[in-house]
Write a protein that holds these residues in place. Sequence first.
Motif, PDB file in Angstrom:
ATOM      1  N   PRO A  15       0.830  -1.219   0.000  1.00  0.00           N
ATOM      2  CA  PRO A  15       0.000   0.000   0.000  1.00  0.00           C
ATOM      3  C   PRO A  15       0.859   1.262   0.000  1.00  0.00           C
ATOM      4  O   PRO A  15       1.968   1.284   0.544  1.00  0.00           O
ATOM      5  CB  PRO A  15      -0.818  -0.120   1.285  1.00  0.00           C
ATOM      6  N   THR A  17       1.349   5.458   0.860  1.00  0.00           N
ATOM      7  CA  THR A  17       1.155   6.222   2.101  1.00  0.00           C
ATOM      8  C   THR A  17      -0.313   6.606   2.279  1.00  0.00           C
ATOM      9  O   THR A  17      -0.739   6.912   3.390  1.00  0.00           O
ATOM     10  CB  THR A  17       2.033   7.489   2.118  1.00  0.00           C
ATOM     11  N   ASN A  18      -1.088   6.567   1.197  1.00  0.00           N
ATOM     12  CA  ASN A  18      -2.534   6.823   1.265  1.00  0.00           C
ATOM     13  C   ASN A  18      -3.322   5.532   1.458  1.00  0.00           C
ATOM     14  O   ASN A  18      -4.546   5.525   1.349  1.00  0.00           O
ATOM     15  CB  ASN A  18      -3.014   7.520  -0.013  1.00  0.00           C
ATOM     16  N   ASP A  19      -2.609   4.424   1.673  1.00  0.00           N
ATOM     17  CA  ASP A  19      -3.197   3.105   1.884  1.00  0.00           C
ATOM     18  C   ASP A  19      -3.898   2.552   0.640  1.00  0.00           C
ATOM     19  O   ASP A  19      -4.855   1.789   0.739  1.00  0.00           O
ATOM     20  CB  ASP A  19      -4.155   3.110   3.085  1.00  0.00           C
ATOM     21  N   ASN A  20      -3.420   2.939  -0.546  1.00  0.00           N
ATOM     22  CA  ASN A  20      -3.949   2.426  -1.804  1.00  0.00           C
ATOM     23  C   ASN A  20      -2.926   1.498  -2.441  1.00  0.00           C
ATOM     24  O   ASN A  20      -1.723   1.755  -2.364  1.00  0.00           O
ATOM     25  CB  ASN A  20      -4.249   3.563  -2.783  1.00  0.00           C
TER      26      ASN A  20
END
Length: 172
Positions: A15, A17-20
């Motif tokens: 992921p 840093t934006n959890d994507n």
Amino acid sequence: NYLADHGVSVPRALPSTNDNLVEMLPAADGSVFSAASFAKAPGHAPRREDWQSGLPKTLGRLLGKMNVLAKTYQVPDARIKRPEIFDDLDGFAERYLPPGEEIVIDKYDELLAYLHTLPTTPDVYGLIHQDAHGGNFFVQEGRITLFDFDDCLYGWFAYDIAMALFYVLPLH
């Protein structure tokens, strides 16, 4: 990650840093690029001695396992679709062969027409890697970790194996 979750030796997507798992990056010209990050694959690029000690069979087993998993794979977001094998094949000869090659273009079109008659049912056709050569996997202690899925598309499972053979046979 679906493949890794089912025991296939592939690096996991990580992921952002934006959890994507995928970030969409706009370019100055208005186009959009997708970016993904993966864990580093263990091992090294295959060497001649790897190929001579059973690597083709190991690669075949890996592709076979992936092809079996493709039969039940459901794309998590229906808006995201990989290309079909015909997307690049249809019109290819006309686009790239020069004038005067009409016989070759006609033969290509005949072959392509035949390919269009082949079944595309989930038992023979699905999401494939289609680029499983020695530059797209590492080897560690006889185990392959396959990566570089950016060219994956929907095609025949036999094509996935045929492409691997295309790259392997000159090494023997």
